[in-house]
Enzyme design. Structure first.
Site, PDB file in Angstrom:
ATOM      1  N   SER A 126     -18.813  20.256 -20.090  1.00  0.00           N
ATOM      2  CA  SER A 126     -19.546  19.158 -19.453  1.00  0.00           C
ATOM      3  C   SER A 126     -18.589  18.186 -18.758  1.00  0.00           C
ATOM      4  O   SER A 126     -18.587  16.982 -19.016  1.00  0.00           O
ATOM      5  CB  SER A 126     -20.413  18.414 -20.482  1.00  0.00           C
ATOM      6  OG  SER A 126     -21.473  17.741 -19.839  1.00  0.00           O
ATOM      7  N   LYS A 132     -25.928  18.925 -14.469  1.00  0.00           N
ATOM      8  CA  LYS A 132     -24.881  19.860 -14.035  1.00  0.00           C
ATOM      9  C   LYS A 132     -25.437  21.261 -13.781  1.00  0.00           C
ATOM     10  O   LYS A 132     -24.821  22.047 -13.045  1.00  0.00           O
ATOM     11  CB  LYS A 132     -23.754  19.910 -15.074  1.00  0.00           C
ATOM     12  CG  LYS A 132     -22.959  18.613 -15.197  1.00  0.00           C
ATOM     13  CD  LYS A 132     -21.843  18.741 -16.211  1.00  0.00           C
ATOM     14  CE  LYS A 132     -21.003  17.479 -16.291  1.00  0.00           C
ATOM     15  NZ  LYS A 132     -21.691  16.345 -16.912  1.00  0.00           N
ATOM     16  N   SER A 171     -26.330  15.023 -18.720  1.00  0.00           N
ATOM     17  CA  SER A 171     -25.511  16.113 -18.168  1.00  0.00           C
ATOM     18  C   SER A 171     -26.261  17.411 -17.933  1.00  0.00           C
ATOM     19  O   SER A 171     -25.675  18.373 -17.421  1.00  0.00           O
ATOM     20  CB  SER A 171     -24.309  16.376 -19.076  1.00  0.00           C
ATOM     21  OG  SER A 171     -23.331  15.386 -18.891  1.00  0.00           O
TER      22      SER A 171
END
Length: 500
Positions: free
Chosen positions: A333, A141, A138
């Site tokens: 997230s 992102k 993640s």
């Protein structure tokens, strides 16, 4: 003897000494000097004795924490990180390496790569395979945040509208990219639920009344803004079943959750139809007193045949700003929100609102921001796919771009970085002795997959120097607790530098 008695006795003694000294002043200067000495000695003595009876003095109040150690709401202001002393001592690469090498070790299999830079000058202070491409989880992102803020702008809002349908007894709910819709009234103070379907329904009823519409209304839904496969084939079926993500549509309730308070477990598999069904229910409630009924079933709107004029808009609600959505995405997230923002960035760039459009838009925006992206491999924009490849150096450069203030649009992402031990995906970390020194200081985006852990962010060290970092572990032993601790210890070590 009470503390009052002791204090009074010392006061009387001082007074008597002073009186006798004044009486003798004309005849004996030595006596005057002796009296003055007695006074000088007596007063401090009284102050020394009395505290033993009065108890210890309360400790002095702690000085206020510096600006950079506050909850990060202040950091996005122009005077935030810019107030740091640019002349603060910079750590030496040798000393930083000596701090990080002993703690950045895997628990079992796999390896960690990492890169640390001085945020102002870009000087590399630690480099362990920092240019190697890795599965980033993640942390990806952060790239999506840059693309969304640059292409859409921090203040952009997405509109969810209701338009007149192909026939007089139909209305069309049209998705404009807001996947954080709420089922109730619009909530201006919230990000999730900023636009509410109950408000949209009430406004629709007002418009239908004004047009003299009566009878039964049928709700259609237009989700044509996003194209291509709704479900990325690179995502593992188990992750979809577990609710890590869901098929993508340009409108959804609660980021494609049945209940905003339940952020785990299965998601709606057709968020557009789910949202349309909720809208129809709200329209039914709002229209009952106006002589309107609403059909139970909802359908997708047919594609327009050839060039037709845009139908009139009956009602509209807007989302929270892109900056607010980016911050939410980074804090918790949110995979679904990340994918939606990536597709909206693609649409803004004139690309298809598809997965391929999203990955192309992210790469293009990074390149325009001066961050080399040729070696990147992007197969999604949330980081759930194992086919993504990004280096720690590239992440460190992204964090530098966000913290530098050179592009004010990117600075809007600062509040989205979770704060160690306090917020977001770092709220339950940095509680043990070896990492407690980083609590409240480290701000970083986390990344977690079965064999992948990552941490990329920034910290101000003990000398007041702003450092950016990225650490990525691949091939790790699943569930080995020491790997996450190693990442947190590395970031904590940076917070404790003056490393010279």
């Amino acid at each position: 003897m009470t503390k009052t008695t002791v204090t009074d006795a010392w006061t009387d003694r001082v007074r008597r000494a002073a009186d006798s000294g004044l009486a003798a002043v004309k005849s004996s200067w030595p006596a005057v000097l002796l009296t003055a000495l007695l006074v000088a000695l007596a007063v401090p003595a009284a102050l020394l004795v009395a505290p033993g009876f009065l108890g210890p003095e309360p400790p002095a109040p702690a000085p206020p924490a510096p600006e950079w150690q506050q909850v990060p709401a202040t950091l996005s202001a122009p005077e935030g990180l810019a107030q740091l002393d640019a002349s603060a001592d910079m750590p030496s690469p040798e000393a930083v390496t000596a701090r990080l090498d002993p703690v950045l070790k895997t628990d079992g299999g796999g390896t960690f790569t990492g890169l640390v830079q001085d945020a102002v000058t870009g000087q590399v202070l630690f480099d362990r395979g920092g240019s190697e491409s890795r599965v980033p989880a993640s942390n990806l992102k952060l790239l999506t945040a840059v693309a969304a803020l640059r292409s859409l702008g921090p203040d952009r809002r997405f509109s969810t509208t209701v338009t007149a349908g192909p026939t007089a007894d139909q209305v069309v709910l049209k998705g404009g990219g807001d996947v954080l819709l709420g089922s109730g009234e619009s909530a201006a103070e919230k990000v999730m639920g900023h636009g509410g379907l109950a408000t949209l329904a009430a406004l629709t009823v007002e418009a239908l009344q004004a047009a003299g519409t009566l009878g039964e209304i049928k709700v259609l839904v237009d989700d044509s803004l996003f194209t291509g496969p709704a479900l990325n084939p690179a995502w593992q079926a188990g992750d979809v079943a577990a609710g890590e993500v869901a098929p993508l549509y340009p409108l959804a309730l609660h980021s494609a959750r049945f209940d905003p308070a339940v952020t785990a477990g299965p998601r709606p598999q057709d968020s557009a139809i789910t949202a349309a069904e909720e809208f129809a229910a709200r329209l039914r409630q709002a229209g009952a007193a106006a002589g309107l009924t609403v059909a139970a079933a909802v359908e997708r709107a047919p594609a327009p045949a050839g060039q037709t004029a845009a139908p009139p808009v009956l009602a509209e609600v807007q989302s929270a700003t892109v900056a607010e959505q980016v911050d939410l995405m980074l804090q918790v997230s949110d995979n679904y929100l990340a994918e939606a923002l990536g597709r909206m960035a693609a649409v803004a760039a004139g690309l298809p609102g598809s997965n391929d459009g999203a990955t192309a838009a992210v790469r293009a925006q990074l390149a325009e921001a001066g961050i080399p992206s040729d070696s990147m491999q992007l197969v999604d924009v949330c980081g759930l796919a194992m086919g993504n490849q990004v280096s720690a150096r590239q992440f460190a450069e992204v964090v530098r771009a966000i913290t530098s203030g050179t592009d004010s649009r990117l600075r809007e992402a600062l509040d989205g970085f979770p704060v160690a031990g306090l917020t977001g995906t770092l709220d339950a970390r940095y509680g043990e002795e070896s990492t407690a020194g980083g609590a409240g200081l480290v701000r970083a985006k986390t990344g977690t997959l079965n064999t992948v852990l990552a941490l990329s962010g920034y910290v101000v060290d003990a000398d007041g120097r702003l450092l950016v970092f990225s650490f990525i572990g691949n091939g790790l032993t699943p569930g080995a607790a020491g790997n996450r601790v190693a990442l947190d210890q590395a970031a904590t070590a940076l917070a404790a530098c003056g490393c010279r």
